[in-house]
Design a protein around this motif. Sequence first.
Motif, PDB file in Angstrom:
ATOM      1  N   ILE A  94       1.027  -1.175   0.100  1.00 33.63           N
ATOM      2  CA  ILE A  94       0.187  -0.006  -0.018  1.00 33.63           C
ATOM      3  C   ILE A  94       1.024   1.507   0.121  1.00 33.63           C
ATOM      4  O   ILE A  94       2.070   1.139   0.281  1.00 33.63           O
ATOM      5  CB  ILE A  94      -1.088  -0.018   1.152  1.00 33.63           C
ATOM      6  N   LYS A  95       0.398   2.568  -0.433  1.00 35.18           N
ATOM      7  CA  LYS A  95       0.929   3.683  -0.093  1.00 35.18           C
ATOM      8  C   LYS A  95       1.706   3.830   1.015  1.00 35.18           C
ATOM      9  O   LYS A  95       1.175   3.663   1.939  1.00 35.18           O
ATOM     10  CB  LYS A  95      -0.048   4.718  -0.802  1.00 35.18           C
ATOM     11  N   GLY A  96       2.878   4.103   0.983  1.00 37.49           N
ATOM     12  CA  GLY A  96       3.404   4.555   2.482  1.00 37.49           C
ATOM     13  C   GLY A  96       4.270   3.234   2.867  1.00 37.49           C
ATOM     14  O   GLY A  96       4.985   3.287   3.788  1.00 37.49           O
ATOM     15  N   GLY A  97       3.991   2.218   2.422  1.00 32.96           N
ATOM     16  CA  GLY A  97       4.449   1.021   2.757  1.00 32.96           C
ATOM     17  C   GLY A  97       4.947   0.198   1.684  1.00 32.96           C
ATOM     18  O   GLY A  97       5.219  -1.186   1.717  1.00 32.96           O
ATOM     19  N   CYS A  98       5.201   0.750   0.486  1.00 27.83           N
ATOM     20  CA  CYS A  98       5.598  -0.009  -0.725  1.00 27.83           C
ATOM     21  C   CYS A  98       7.199  -0.181  -0.529  1.00 27.83           C
ATOM     22  O   CYS A  98       7.867   0.751  -0.952  1.00 27.83           O
ATOM     23  CB  CYS A  98       5.215   0.793  -2.056  1.00 27.83           C
ATOM     24  N   SER A  99       7.490  -1.320  -0.505  1.00 24.92           N
ATOM     25  CA  SER A  99       8.959  -1.800  -0.585  1.00 24.92           C
ATOM     26  C   SER A  99       9.359  -2.184  -2.068  1.00 24.92           C
ATOM     27  O   SER A  99       8.669  -2.801  -2.683  1.00 24.92           O
ATOM     28  CB  SER A  99       9.336  -2.727   0.475  1.00 24.92           C
ATOM     29  N   PRO A 100      10.569  -1.719  -2.529  1.00 22.95           N
ATOM     30  CA  PRO A 100      11.210  -2.374  -3.689  1.00 22.95           C
ATOM     31  C   PRO A 100      11.295  -3.874  -3.715  1.00 22.95           C
ATOM     32  O   PRO A 100      11.516  -4.392  -4.775  1.00 22.95           O
ATOM     33  CB  PRO A 100      12.494  -1.350  -4.056  1.00 22.95           C
ATOM     34  N   ILE A 101      11.522  -4.415  -2.477  1.00 22.13           N
ATOM     35  CA  ILE A 101      11.821  -5.842  -2.344  1.00 22.13           C
ATOM     36  C   ILE A 101      10.656  -6.492  -1.905  1.00 22.13           C
ATOM     37  O   ILE A 101       9.803  -6.228  -1.155  1.00 22.13           O
ATOM     38  CB  ILE A 101      12.860  -5.931  -1.015  1.00 22.13           C
ATOM     39  N   GLY A 102      10.361  -7.750  -2.732  1.00 20.55           N
ATOM     40  CA  GLY A 102       9.131  -8.622  -2.454  1.00 20.55           C
ATOM     41  C   GLY A 102       7.991  -8.135  -2.957  1.00 20.55           C
ATOM     42  O   GLY A 102       6.751  -8.565  -2.696  1.00 20.55           O
ATOM     43  N   VAL A 121      21.381   3.092   2.104  1.00 21.95           N
ATOM     44  CA  VAL A 121      20.063   3.862   1.765  1.00 21.95           C
ATOM     45  C   VAL A 121      18.953   3.264   2.712  1.00 21.95           C
ATOM     46  O   VAL A 121      19.136   1.950   3.156  1.00 21.95           O
ATOM     47  CB  VAL A 121      19.832   3.463   0.426  1.00 21.95           C
ATOM     48  N   ILE A 122      18.034   3.973   2.707  1.00 23.13           N
ATOM     49  CA  ILE A 122      16.735   3.400   3.510  1.00 23.13           C
ATOM     50  C   ILE A 122      15.779   3.446   2.833  1.00 23.13           C
ATOM     51  O   ILE A 122      15.212   4.443   2.038  1.00 23.13           O
ATOM     52  CB  ILE A 122      16.516   4.302   4.849  1.00 23.13           C
ATOM     53  N   VAL A 123      14.962   2.215   2.509  1.00 23.51           N
ATOM     54  CA  VAL A 123      13.813   2.114   1.826  1.00 23.51           C
ATOM     55  C   VAL A 123      12.763   1.629   2.705  1.00 23.51           C
ATOM     56  O   VAL A 123      12.963   0.971   3.690  1.00 23.51           O
ATOM     57  CB  VAL A 123      13.983   0.911   0.664  1.00 23.51           C
ATOM     58  N   SER A 124      11.340   1.469   2.155  1.00 23.81           N
ATOM     59  CA  SER A 124      10.181   0.789   2.959  1.00 23.81           C
ATOM     60  C   SER A 124      10.583  -0.526   3.394  1.00 23.81           C
ATOM     61  O   SER A 124      11.309  -1.188   2.348  1.00 23.81           O
ATOM     62  CB  SER A 124       9.059   0.952   2.247  1.00 23.81           C
ATOM     63  N   GLY A 125      10.165  -1.068   4.370  1.00 23.35           N
ATOM     64  CA  GLY A 125      10.498  -2.406   4.459  1.00 23.35           C
ATOM     65  C   GLY A 125       9.040  -3.257   4.308  1.00 23.35           C
ATOM     66  O   GLY A 125       9.034  -4.244   4.720  1.00 23.35           O
ATOM     67  N   GLY A 126       8.222  -2.531   3.788  1.00 20.22           N
ATOM     68  CA  GLY A 126       6.907  -3.365   3.481  1.00 20.22           C
ATOM     69  C   GLY A 126       5.678  -3.172   4.241  1.00 20.22           C
ATOM     70  O   GLY A 126       4.745  -3.649   4.203  1.00 20.22           O
ATOM     71  N   LYS A 127       5.851  -2.187   5.148  1.00 16.94           N
ATOM     72  CA  LYS A 127       4.603  -1.610   5.982  1.00 16.94           C
ATOM     73  C   LYS A 127       4.767  -0.197   6.187  1.00 16.94           C
ATOM     74  O   LYS A 127       5.963   0.202   6.218  1.00 16.94           O
ATOM     75  CB  LYS A 127       4.012  -2.636   6.870  1.00 16.94           C
ATOM     76  N   ILE A 128       3.769   0.454   6.542  1.00 14.43           N
ATOM     77  CA  ILE A 128       3.839   1.913   6.938  1.00 14.43           C
ATOM     78  C   ILE A 128       4.637   2.134   8.196  1.00 14.43           C
ATOM     79  O   ILE A 128       4.695   1.275   9.058  1.00 14.43           O
ATOM     80  CB  ILE A 128       2.536   2.424   6.916  1.00 14.43           C
ATOM     81  N   LYS A 129       5.805   3.085   8.023  1.00 13.48           N
ATOM     82  CA  LYS A 129       6.607   3.359   9.310  1.00 13.48           C
ATOM     83  C   LYS A 129       7.692   2.376   9.608  1.00 13.48           C
ATOM     84  O   LYS A 129       7.836   2.295  10.535  1.00 13.48           O
ATOM     85  CB  LYS A 129       5.630   3.805  10.399  1.00 13.48           C
ATOM     86  N   PHE A 130       7.951   1.460   8.529  1.00  7.63           N
ATOM     87  CA  PHE A 130       8.719   0.326   8.865  1.00  7.63           C
ATOM     88  C   PHE A 130       9.725   0.519   7.889  1.00  7.63           C
ATOM     89  O   PHE A 130       9.442   0.296   6.432  1.00  7.63           O
ATOM     90  CB  PHE A 130       8.240  -0.942   9.006  1.00  7.63           C
ATOM     91  N   ARG A 131      11.084   0.516   7.841  1.00  9.55           N
ATOM     92  CA  ARG A 131      12.302   0.797   7.060  1.00  9.55           C
ATOM     93  C   ARG A 131      13.339  -0.173   7.066  1.00  9.55           C
ATOM     94  O   ARG A 131      13.620  -0.696   8.247  1.00  9.55           O
ATOM     95  CB  ARG A 131      12.589   2.219   7.137  1.00  9.55           C
ATOM     96  N   ILE A 132      14.091  -0.317   6.063  1.00 11.43           N
ATOM     97  CA  ILE A 132      15.145  -1.041   6.015  1.00 11.43           C
ATOM     98  C   ILE A 132      16.580  -0.293   5.579  1.00 11.43           C
ATOM     99  O   ILE A 132      16.241   0.257   4.446  1.00 11.43           O
ATOM    100  CB  ILE A 132      15.103  -2.258   4.751  1.00 11.43           C
ATOM    101  N   LYS A 133      17.432  -0.304   6.291  1.00 16.42           N
ATOM    102  CA  LYS A 133      18.504   0.409   5.754  1.00 16.42           C
ATOM    103  C   LYS A 133      19.754  -0.824   5.383  1.00 16.42           C
ATOM    104  O   LYS A 133      19.810  -1.795   6.034  1.00 16.42           O
ATOM    105  CB  LYS A 133      19.168   0.953   6.942  1.00 16.42           C
ATOM    106  N   LEU A 134      20.184  -0.414   3.987  1.00 15.34           N
ATOM    107  CA  LEU A 134      21.027  -1.490   3.418  1.00 15.34           C
ATOM    108  C   LEU A 134      21.919  -0.638   2.676  1.00 15.34           C
ATOM    109  O   LEU A 134      21.654   0.375   2.259  1.00 15.34           O
ATOM    110  CB  LEU A 134      20.399  -2.593   2.940  1.00 15.34           C
TER     111      LEU A 134
END
Length: 152
Positions: A94-102, A121-134
Amino acid sequence: MAKTIKTNALRILDKNKISYEAKDSSDLGTSDSPDTDATLIHKTLVARGVSKELYVFIIPLSNELDLKKAASAAKEKKILMLPEKELLPNTGYIKGGCSPIGMKKQYKTFLEISSIKMEQVIVSGGKIKFRIKLKPGDLMQLIGAKAADLVK
């Protein structure tokens, strides 16, 4: 964070043995230099070309996607942002939780060229307010992204 939520994106990173740091966005800015994390945050945008193909663009949060540059990178005459109502059925996010992964399908993906020089870089982790740094290189390799000049 005591317990990390395992999103599809995190499961894919674990499966591929890619090093990352999961962050609740309320954790952002609590590092030694608060401004550092904010500059690393990237948004994932989905657009459709005239060919009806979907494309994913990962750009710094503070920037705006240049649709002409994005179309050029995707080798399309023109692209338009995907309407929000089509995001979930096409990506699984969903918007705000769109991760380029998965995403449901691996679309042609482009990372802003200036971001490849960043240590992380920090990208969305697949849900709103949850991010992944890699590392941007790890992200690009995992999702088959190409670097391109994408921002205004």
